[in-house]
Design an enzyme around this catalytic site. Structure first.
Site, mmCIF file in Angstrom:
data_model
loop_
_atom_site.group_PDB
_atom_site.id
_atom_site.type_symbol
_atom_site.label_atom_id
_atom_site.label_comp_id
_atom_site.label_asym_id
_atom_site.label_seq_id
_atom_site.Cartn_x
_atom_site.Cartn_y
_atom_site.Cartn_z
ATOM 1 N N LYS A 80 2.017 9.830 -32.926
ATOM 2 C CA LYS A 80 2.578 8.869 -31.968
ATOM 3 C C LYS A 80 3.998 8.553 -32.409
ATOM 4 O O LYS A 80 4.222 8.156 -33.555
ATOM 5 C CB LYS A 80 1.753 7.579 -31.944
ATOM 6 C CG LYS A 80 0.531 7.672 -31.062
ATOM 7 C CD LYS A 80 -0.096 6.303 -30.846
ATOM 8 C CE LYS A 80 -1.337 6.432 -29.987
ATOM 9 N NZ LYS A 80 -2.077 5.162 -29.864
ATOM 10 N N GLU A 137 -4.934 -2.719 -41.446
ATOM 11 C CA GLU A 137 -5.324 -1.453 -40.802
ATOM 12 C C GLU A 137 -6.503 -0.803 -41.554
ATOM 13 O O GLU A 137 -7.363 -0.177 -40.945
ATOM 14 C CB GLU A 137 -4.143 -0.472 -40.730
ATOM 15 C CG GLU A 137 -2.978 -0.929 -39.863
ATOM 16 C CD GLU A 137 -3.203 -0.800 -38.348
ATOM 17 O OE1 GLU A 137 -4.270 -0.340 -37.913
ATOM 18 O OE2 GLU A 137 -2.279 -1.188 -37.595
ATOM 19 N N LYS A 197 -8.837 8.838 -39.679
ATOM 20 C CA LYS A 197 -7.878 8.958 -38.568
ATOM 21 C C LYS A 197 -7.801 10.398 -38.076
ATOM 22 O O LYS A 197 -7.770 10.661 -36.871
ATOM 23 C CB LYS A 197 -6.498 8.471 -38.981
ATOM 24 C CG LYS A 197 -5.475 8.674 -37.869
ATOM 25 C CD LYS A 197 -4.585 7.531 -37.623
ATOM 26 C CE LYS A 197 -3.800 7.698 -36.325
ATOM 27 N NZ LYS A 197 -2.681 6.806 -36.235
ATOM 28 N N GLU A 228 -5.014 10.460 -26.615
ATOM 29 C CA GLU A 228 -5.701 9.232 -26.179
ATOM 30 C C GLU A 228 -6.079 9.312 -24.698
ATOM 31 O O GLU A 228 -5.825 8.381 -23.940
ATOM 32 C CB GLU A 228 -4.786 8.033 -26.464
ATOM 33 C CG GLU A 228 -5.573 6.769 -26.704
ATOM 34 C CD GLU A 228 -4.753 5.624 -27.298
ATOM 35 O OE1 GLU A 228 -3.826 5.875 -28.090
ATOM 36 O OE2 GLU A 228 -5.073 4.489 -26.970
ATOM 37 N N ARG A 254 -9.638 7.991 -29.123
ATOM 38 C CA ARG A 254 -8.562 7.439 -29.974
ATOM 39 C C ARG A 254 -8.356 5.940 -29.716
ATOM 40 O O ARG A 254 -7.859 5.212 -30.579
ATOM 41 C CB ARG A 254 -7.269 8.237 -29.724
ATOM 42 C CG ARG A 254 -6.171 7.895 -30.707
ATOM 43 C CD ARG A 254 -5.066 8.926 -30.750
ATOM 44 N NE ARG A 254 -4.034 8.495 -31.666
ATOM 45 C CZ ARG A 254 -3.017 9.234 -32.067
ATOM 46 N NH1 ARG A 254 -2.899 10.464 -31.627
ATOM 47 N NH2 ARG A 254 -2.121 8.759 -32.904
ATOM 48 N N HIS A 301 -1.065 -7.249 -30.553
ATOM 49 C CA HIS A 301 0.237 -6.960 -29.935
ATOM 50 C C HIS A 301 0.724 -8.160 -29.135
ATOM 51 O O HIS A 301 1.923 -8.460 -29.115
ATOM 52 C CB HIS A 301 0.134 -5.746 -29.000
ATOM 53 C CG HIS A 301 0.166 -4.436 -29.740
ATOM 54 N ND1 HIS A 301 -0.310 -3.257 -29.203
ATOM 55 C CD2 HIS A 301 0.623 -4.113 -30.970
ATOM 56 C CE1 HIS A 301 -0.143 -2.280 -30.084
ATOM 57 N NE2 HIS A 301 0.413 -2.768 -31.158
ATOM 58 N N HIS A 309 3.071 -6.822 -38.260
ATOM 59 C CA HIS A 309 2.084 -6.121 -37.424
ATOM 60 C C HIS A 309 0.670 -6.339 -37.983
ATOM 61 O O HIS A 309 -0.249 -6.723 -37.259
ATOM 62 C CB HIS A 309 2.426 -4.627 -37.374
ATOM 63 C CG HIS A 309 1.474 -3.818 -36.569
ATOM 64 N ND1 HIS A 309 1.343 -3.947 -35.207
ATOM 65 C CD2 HIS A 309 0.563 -2.870 -36.943
ATOM 66 C CE1 HIS A 309 0.413 -3.126 -34.770
ATOM 67 N NE2 HIS A 309 -0.081 -2.455 -35.800
HETATM 68 N N1 GLY Z 1 -2.303 3.519 -34.442
HETATM 69 C C1 GLY Z 1 -3.224 3.957 -33.491
HETATM 70 C C2 GLY Z 1 -3.098 5.408 -33.155
HETATM 71 O O1 GLY Z 1 -2.387 6.126 -33.806
HETATM 72 O O2 GLY Z 1 -3.699 5.848 -32.205
#
Ligand code: GLY
Length: 361
Positions: A143, A185, A227, A237, A242, A253, A266
């Site tokens: 991303k 996280e 991940k 996604e 995801r 957010h 964050h």
């Molecule tokens: N941080 C969430 C993702 O990479 O989808």
């Protein structure tokens, strides 16, 4: 050292996690796939601390190295900064085979990845994340993006790096607030996917806060593996898989936006968001009270906030409408059905959200 192979439709690459990896960087680069000339995007503090080592790791393996510094703040995730980097890159790029090195935290990774994805319609880039948050999450999965005034990450791409090198030794100099932010996280991964990791954190979180590199190496490797497993199944996604990585992020957010990205980091905002989502899961009959308490206890142990300070809940509700996860008029929340198990639910009523927000007021 642990090597995780992440295979997506667009690219297959390795994530290397371990201690003292930076000086061996050259060993992990596979020329000619990467190019010959490293263009390192980083900030001044990181260059002062690690620039010489990074430069010589590249040069001793036969690569040239040039640094471009961007400010160390969310404001660097802008089209203006991206454009100034690209102009320098284009001027430098004569008779070269350039690859980008993102050397920094999430902001540097996002903006460097974005530039790599659009310059000449895409050049290789590697991620060398220097914060816990970036090592466990943002450096993996491709991303990239910059912010607009209208919202975070509104311009961006999915563009996979050619390598992620997570050297936990780089985390030794992190301040406690940054470590805690990354821990949010880590707690997220444990809560949604891995009850064993959750138990490990309950016992060992103090070691991470004391910068015990063995414990940090363990959680970085674990989270990177989790991940990779998710990204592999749903790179862009599009399948709702995801999406689970957004546990705590809908409200998190919104908190960041309501506070103009200033008051809460964050990770701190995500911790508050996870509390709201756990409470919602409980109130919707999906999660037991004991699990909610364990999550709250772990967040407290991590030194993350559990209460909002002087923020109007209405401004959070307003901000949550602008979340990218909205589909049409329907919000989307990742909710828990147990520690280590989650579900995505749409269209949660405003009344229920307001009720659960009380948990952090
Ligand atoms: N941080 C969430 C993702 O990479 O989808």
């Amino acid at each position: 050292m642990k090597t995780i192979r992440l295979k997506t439709q667009s690219r297959t690459y390795e994530i290397k996690t371990g201690n003292k990896l930076l000086d061996s960087l050259g060993r992990f680069l596979k020329s000619p796939c990467f190019g010959q000339d490293a263009y390192i995007i980083t900030n001044a503090a990181l260059k002062r601390r690690y620039g010489a080592r990074l430069g010589s790791a590249l040069q001793s393996a036969g690569y040239s190295a040039r640094f471009f510094l961007i400010p160390d703040s969310e404001t660097s995730k802008s089209l203006n900064i991206a454009s100034s980097v690209i102009k320098d890159l284009a001027a430098y790029d004569k008779n070269k085979r350039i690859f980008i090195v993102a050397f920094g935290g999430g902001v540097i990774g996002d903006v460097a990845g974005f530039i790599a994805s659009i310059y000449k319609r895409g050049i290789p880039f590697i991620q060398i994340p220097t914060t816990l948050l970036a090592q466990v999450d943002s450096s993996i999965g491709g991303k990239t993006g910059v912010d607009l005034e209208a919202g975070k990450n509104l311009i961006g791409t999915f563009y996979q790096p050619a390598l992620v090198l997570s050297d936990v030794q780089l985390l030794k100099s992190l301040d406690k607030r940054q470590l805690r932010s990354g821990l949010a996280e880590v707690i997220k991964y444990a809560a949604i996917m891995d009850a064993g990791l959750f138990r490990y954190l309950e016992k060992n979180i103090h070691r991470i806060l004391e910068s015990d590199l063995k414990a940090i190496e363990y959680v970085v490797g674990k989270c990177a593996g989790l991940k990779a497993r998710i990204v592999q199944q749903d790179e862009k996604e599009q399948k709702g898989i995801r999406t689970i990585l957004n546990f705590g992020h809908t409200i998190g957010h919104a908190i960041e936006a309501a506070c103009c990205y200033k008051r809460y980091s964050h990770g701190e905002a995500i911790a508050l968001g996870m509390l709201v989502s756990s409470d919602l899961s409980y109130k919707l009959g999906m999660l037991g009270k004991k699990a909610v308490q364990r999550i709250e206890k772990l967040i407290i142990k991590a030194g993350l906030p559990v209460k909002l300070n002087k923020v109007n809940p209405q401004s959070i509700i307003r901000a949550h409408y602008r979340d990218k996860k909205f589909i049409g008029r329907k919000n989307r929340f990742v909710l828990l059905s147990d520690i280590g198990r989650c579900k995505v639910r749409q269209n949660i009523s405003l009344k229920a959200i307001r009720e659960s927000l009380k948990k952090i007021l």
